[in-house]
Design an enzyme around this catalytic site. Structure first.
Site, PDB file in Angstrom:
ATOM      1  N   ILE A  83      -0.361   6.748   4.041  1.00 22.84           N
ATOM      2  CA  ILE A  83       0.482   6.444   5.368  1.00 22.84           C
ATOM      3  C   ILE A  83       1.512   5.717   4.440  1.00 22.84           C
ATOM      4  CG2 ILE A  83       0.925   5.079   7.226  1.00 22.84           C
ATOM      5  CD1 ILE A  83      -2.103   5.994   8.212  1.00 22.84           C
ATOM      6  N   ASP A 133       1.894  -2.368  -4.574  1.00 20.69           N
ATOM      7  CA  ASP A 133       0.428  -1.687  -4.574  1.00 20.69           C
ATOM      8  C   ASP A 133      -0.563  -2.027  -5.397  1.00 20.69           C
ATOM      9  OD1 ASP A 133      -0.361   1.335  -2.942  1.00 20.69           O
ATOM     10  OD2 ASP A 133      -1.665   0.496  -4.474  1.00 20.69           O
ATOM     11  N   SER A 190      -4.717   0.443  13.704  1.00 22.31           N
ATOM     12  CA  SER A 190      -5.519   1.607  14.138  1.00 22.31           C
ATOM     13  C   SER A 190      -5.818   2.054  15.413  1.00 22.31           C
ATOM     14  CB  SER A 190      -6.680   1.584  13.162  1.00 22.31           C
ATOM     15  OG  SER A 190      -7.581   2.594  13.519  1.00 22.31           O
ATOM     16  N   GLY A 249       0.852  -1.304   0.202  1.00 24.52           N
ATOM     17  CA  GLY A 249       0.137  -0.100   0.091  1.00 24.52           C
ATOM     18  C   GLY A 249       0.876   1.104  -0.268  1.00 24.52           C
ATOM     19  N   LYS A 280      -8.651  -4.421  12.822  1.00 25.99           N
ATOM     20  CA  LYS A 280      -7.548  -3.951  13.289  1.00 25.99           C
ATOM     21  C   LYS A 280      -7.230  -4.459  14.662  1.00 25.99           C
ATOM     22  CE  LYS A 280      -6.762  -1.420   9.660  1.00 25.99           C
ATOM     23  NZ  LYS A 280      -5.526  -1.519   9.236  1.00 25.99           N
ATOM     24  N   TYR A 332     -14.204  -3.507  10.164  1.00 30.85           N
ATOM     25  CA  TYR A 332     -12.722  -2.720  10.200  1.00 30.85           C
ATOM     26  C   TYR A 332     -12.129  -2.582  11.559  1.00 30.85           C
ATOM     27  CZ  TYR A 332      -9.432   1.062   9.595  1.00 30.85           C
ATOM     28  OH  TYR A 332      -8.091   1.850   9.710  1.00 30.85           O
ATOM     29  N   CYS A 385       1.101  -5.346  -7.066  1.00 32.04           N
ATOM     30  CA  CYS A 385       0.885  -6.951  -5.848  1.00 32.04           C
ATOM     31  C   CYS A 385      -0.550  -6.315  -5.275  1.00 32.04           C
ATOM     32  CB  CYS A 385       2.096  -6.583  -5.204  1.00 32.04           C
ATOM     33  SG  CYS A 385       1.462  -7.885  -3.934  1.00 32.04           S
ATOM     34  N   ASP A 386      -1.464  -7.320  -5.403  1.00 26.88           N
ATOM     35  CA  ASP A 386      -2.659  -7.298  -4.499  1.00 26.88           C
ATOM     36  C   ASP A 386      -2.352  -8.243  -3.307  1.00 26.88           C
ATOM     37  OD1 ASP A 386      -5.288  -7.678  -3.265  1.00 26.88           O
ATOM     38  OD2 ASP A 386      -6.032  -7.840  -5.650  1.00 26.88           O
ATOM     39  N   VAL A 387      -2.400  -7.283  -2.211  1.00 26.18           N
ATOM     40  CA  VAL A 387      -2.251  -8.363  -0.953  1.00 26.18           C
ATOM     41  C   VAL A 387      -3.312  -9.627  -0.710  1.00 26.18           C
ATOM     42  CG1 VAL A 387      -0.776  -6.563   0.162  1.00 26.18           C
ATOM     43  CG2 VAL A 387      -3.227  -6.890   0.684  1.00 26.18           C
TER      44      VAL A 387
HETATM   45  N1  LIG Z   1      -6.468   7.177   7.340  1.00 20.12           N
HETATM   46  C1  LIG Z   1      -6.564   6.924   8.575  1.00 20.12           C
HETATM   47  O1  LIG Z   1      -7.250   7.550   9.193  1.00 20.12           O
HETATM   48  C2  LIG Z   1      -5.903   5.650   9.158  1.00 20.12           C
HETATM   49  C3  LIG Z   1      -5.755   4.687   8.330  1.00 20.12           C
HETATM   50  N2  LIG Z   1      -5.161   3.379   8.980  1.00 20.12           N
HETATM   51  C4  LIG Z   1      -4.675   2.442   8.116  1.00 20.12           C
HETATM   52  O2  LIG Z   1      -3.333   2.816   7.734  1.00 20.12           O
HETATM   53  C5  LIG Z   1      -3.294   2.001   6.399  1.00 20.12           C
HETATM   54  C6  LIG Z   1      -3.116   2.907   5.028  1.00 20.12           C
HETATM   55  O3  LIG Z   1      -4.433   3.818   4.853  1.00 20.12           O
HETATM   56  P1  LIG Z   1      -4.560   5.184   4.396  1.00 20.12           P
HETATM   57  O4  LIG Z   1      -2.817   5.516   4.176  1.00 20.12           O
HETATM   58  O5  LIG Z   1      -5.350   6.130   5.021  1.00 20.12           O
HETATM   59  O6  LIG Z   1      -5.397   4.768   2.858  1.00 20.12           O
HETATM   60  P2  LIG Z   1      -5.092   5.222   1.245  1.00 20.12           P
HETATM   61  O7  LIG Z   1      -6.314   4.779   0.848  1.00 20.12           O
HETATM   62  O8  LIG Z   1      -4.553   6.701   1.297  1.00 20.12           O
HETATM   63  O9  LIG Z   1      -3.832   4.218   0.939  1.00 20.12           O
HETATM   64  C7  LIG Z   1      -3.997   2.975   1.021  1.00 20.12           C
HETATM   65  C8  LIG Z   1      -2.892   2.166  -0.156  1.00 20.12           C
HETATM   66  O10 LIG Z   1      -3.266   0.868  -0.040  1.00 20.12           O
HETATM   67  C9  LIG Z   1      -3.326   0.215  -1.434  1.00 20.12           C
HETATM   68  N3  LIG Z   1      -4.118  -0.892  -1.478  1.00 20.12           N
HETATM   69  C10 LIG Z   1      -5.621  -0.949  -0.988  1.00 20.12           C
HETATM   70  N4  LIG Z   1      -5.895  -2.472  -1.233  1.00 20.12           N
HETATM   71  C11 LIG Z   1      -4.717  -3.042  -1.407  1.00 20.12           C
HETATM   72  C12 LIG Z   1      -4.624  -4.429  -2.085  1.00 20.12           C
HETATM   73  N5  LIG Z   1      -5.449  -5.081  -1.642  1.00 20.12           N
HETATM   74  N6  LIG Z   1      -3.330  -4.816  -2.323  1.00 20.12           N
HETATM   75  C13 LIG Z   1      -2.246  -3.787  -2.154  1.00 20.12           C
HETATM   76  N7  LIG Z   1      -2.351  -2.529  -1.891  1.00 20.12           N
HETATM   77  C14 LIG Z   1      -3.839  -2.116  -1.878  1.00 20.12           C
HETATM   78  C15 LIG Z   1      -4.203   1.372  -2.211  1.00 20.12           C
HETATM   79  O11 LIG Z   1      -4.169   1.401  -3.706  1.00 20.12           O
HETATM   80  C16 LIG Z   1      -3.407   2.621  -1.516  1.00 20.12           C
HETATM   81  O12 LIG Z   1      -2.458   2.884  -2.243  1.00 20.12           O
HETATM   82  C17 LIG Z   1      -4.533   0.919   6.270  1.00 20.12           C
HETATM   83  O13 LIG Z   1      -4.292  -0.286   6.889  1.00 20.12           O
HETATM   84  C18 LIG Z   1      -5.409   1.872   7.072  1.00 20.12           C
HETATM   85  O14 LIG Z   1      -6.355   0.931   7.869  1.00 20.12           O
HETATM   86  C19 LIG Z   1      -5.010   3.321  10.308  1.00 20.12           C
HETATM   87  C20 LIG Z   1      -5.735   4.396  11.164  1.00 20.12           C
HETATM   88  C21 LIG Z   1      -6.036   5.569  10.565  1.00 20.12           C
HETATM   89  C1  LIG Z   2     -10.100   5.573   9.407  1.00 21.40           C
HETATM   90  C2  LIG Z   2     -10.095   4.993  10.379  1.00 21.40           C
HETATM   91  C3  LIG Z   2     -10.088   5.480  11.863  1.00 21.40           C
HETATM   92  C4  LIG Z   2      -9.108   5.734  12.622  1.00 21.40           C
HETATM   93  C5  LIG Z   2      -9.485   6.367  13.858  1.00 21.40           C
HETATM   94  C6  LIG Z   2      -9.856   5.539  14.966  1.00 21.40           C
HETATM   95  O1  LIG Z   2      -9.483   4.382  14.737  1.00 21.40           O
HETATM   96  C7  LIG Z   2     -10.665   5.909  15.920  1.00 21.40           C
HETATM   97  C8  LIG Z   2     -11.180   5.115  16.552  1.00 21.40           C
HETATM   98  C9  LIG Z   2     -11.961   5.486  17.904  1.00 21.40           C
HETATM   99  C10 LIG Z   2     -13.540   5.820  17.690  1.00 21.40           C
HETATM  100  C11 LIG Z   2     -14.095   5.073  18.697  1.00 21.40           C
HETATM  101  C12 LIG Z   2     -13.026   4.498  19.626  1.00 21.40           C
HETATM  102  O2  LIG Z   2     -13.410   4.166  20.889  1.00 21.40           O
HETATM  103  C13 LIG Z   2     -11.850   4.682  19.046  1.00 21.40           C
HETATM  104  C14 LIG Z   2     -10.722   5.084  19.894  1.00 21.40           C
HETATM  105  C15 LIG Z   2     -10.369   4.006  20.828  1.00 21.40           C
HETATM  106  C16 LIG Z   2      -9.325   4.730  21.450  1.00 21.40           C
HETATM  107  C17 LIG Z   2      -8.721   3.798  22.378  1.00 21.40           C
HETATM  108  C18 LIG Z   2      -7.501   4.464  23.051  1.00 21.40           C
HETATM  109  C19 LIG Z   2      -7.021   3.584  23.924  1.00 21.40           C
HETATM  110  C20 LIG Z   2      -6.137   4.634  24.851  1.00 21.40           C
HETATM  111  O3  LIG Z   2      -6.412   5.504  24.802  1.00 21.40           O
HETATM  112  O4  LIG Z   2      -5.293   3.882  25.577  1.00 21.40           O
END
Ligand SMILES: NC(=O)C1=CN([C@@H]2O[C@H](COP(=O)(O)OP(=O)(O)OC[C@H]3O[C@@H](n4cnc5c(N)ncnc54)[C@H](O)[C@@H]3O)[C@@H](O)[C@H]2O)C=CC1
Ligand SMILES: CCCCCC(=O)/C=C/[C@H]1C=CC(=O)[C@@H]1CCCCCCC(=O)O
Length: 258
Positions: free
Chosen positions: A17, A36, A138, A12, A155, A151, A63-65
């Site tokens: 990120i 990716d 996450s 990804g 996570k 989701y 690459c598709d994971v």
């Molecule tokens: N954006 C957010 O608020 C948060 C994101 N995350 C996690 O961070 C990671 C990255 O997310 P972001 O950067 O936000 O998303 P994004 O959508 O900006 O980037 C994700 C990347 O993964 C690639 N991807 C998706 N499916 C794929 C597959 N099957 N095989 C290979 N590549 C693939 C996409 O093409 C893209 O380049 C994810 O695991 C997400 O769950 C965790 C916490 C918060």
């Molecule tokens: C796009 C993915 C979303 C990422 C943000 C996220 O995961 C937010 C999650 C919160 C929503 C409700 C909650 O309860 C989640 C947060 C939980 C926080 C746990 C913190 C633990 C600690 O403070 O020790």
């Protein structure tokens, strides 16, 4: 651990990120294979990175994971091109409660597929040099995101898998550390599209928006720096780094073993 000359694989890597961590690893001297499913974004990113860091230090691999075959082929190509693998950032992920089976397949099974394929190159038991695997979880891996139960489940599972693999690695002698990254909301494509991907929980869209406003957004640099800390600090194994606007810290879990 110095990253000069080390080889990293990032899934990804084309956006969000994964892209930020890729750039930080390159800035610290590593060579990076960018994996990716989005070829267009991946190839155009590598064109930019080649100019900044040199053509010999980056490699884009489609690459598709979800595919074990594609993961194995990509890791083999990365290891052959760069001479082994030292670092894996298992980061590819999606948020889609409608297509929830795909969400499980990418977010959880993709991490498992990636980890097992990487061990074939990294484990000291199979001729590797050891190294470190960072899995992107996450804040939703530590607490519930009510509009996204699947989701949240994936996570939480990534946190559990990471901690168990860290212990398994020590007990088995793999020489590979495993750590997990838990960011809060980060401004990426995944974040922007949350409201349209809630499926049967679409009625909770406004509540999700309020949660995001309550938590605030985490800076991309803070997230990438946390990943780098877990890569370079060789004392970190089985650790979970929480990165929210208010807290940047390793998580303390209860211990049930005396
Ligand atoms: N954006 C957010 O608020 C948060 C994101 N995350 C996690 O961070 C990671 C990255 O997310 P972001 O950067 O936000 O998303 P994004 O959508 O900006 O980037 C994700 C990347 O993964 C690639 N991807 C998706 N499916 C794929 C597959 N099957 N095989 C290979 N590549 C693939 C996409 O093409 C893209 O380049 C994810 O695991 C997400 O769950 C965790 C916490 C918060
Ligand atoms: C796009 C993915 C979303 C990422 C943000 C996220 O995961 C937010 C999650 C919160 C929503 C409700 C909650 O309860 C989640 C947060 C939980 C926080 C746990 C913190 C633990 C600690 O403070 O020790």
């Amino acid at each position: 651990m110095s990253l000069t000359g080390k080889t990293a694989v990032v899934t990804g890597a084309a956006m969000g990120i994964g892209r930020a961590v890729t750039e930080l690893l390159l800035q610290h001297g590593a060579k990076v294979a960018l994996l990716d499913v989005n070829e267009t974004a991946g190839k155009s990113l590598v064109e930019v990175l080649d100019k900044l860091y040199g053509r010999e230090r980056t490699l884009f691999l489609s690459c598709d994971v979800e595919s074990e075959e594609q993961i194995k082929a990509a890791f083999l190509k990365a290891a052959e091109t760069f001479g082994g693998i030292d670092i894996l950032f298992n980061n590819a992920g999606v948020l889609n409660e409608d297509r929830w089976e795909r969400t499980v397949s990418i977010n959880l099974m993709g991490v498992i597929r990636g980890s097992y394929a990487a061990l074939e190159h990294m484990s000291k038991l199979s001729g590797g040099r050891g190294g470190v695997i960072i899995n992107t979880s996450s804040l939703a891996g530590l607490g519930p995101l009510p509009s996204c139960p699947v989701y949240t489940a994936t996570k939480h599972a990534v946190v559990g898998f990471t901690r168990a693999m860290a212990a398994a690695s020590v007990a088995s002698g793999y020489g590979v550390r495993f750590n997990a990254l838990c960011p809060g909301f980060v401004q990426t494509d995944l974040f922007s599209a949350i409201e349209s991907n809630l499926g049967r929980f679409a009625h909770l869209a406004a509540a999700t928006q309020q949660l995001a406003e309550h938590f605030g957004l985490v800076g991309m640099c803070d997230v990438a720096e946390a990943a780098l800390d877990m890569v370079t600090d060789e004392t970190k194994n089985g650790e979970v780094f929480l990165v929210s606007p208010k807290r940047k810290e390793y998580v303390n879990f209860p211990s049930f073993v005396q």
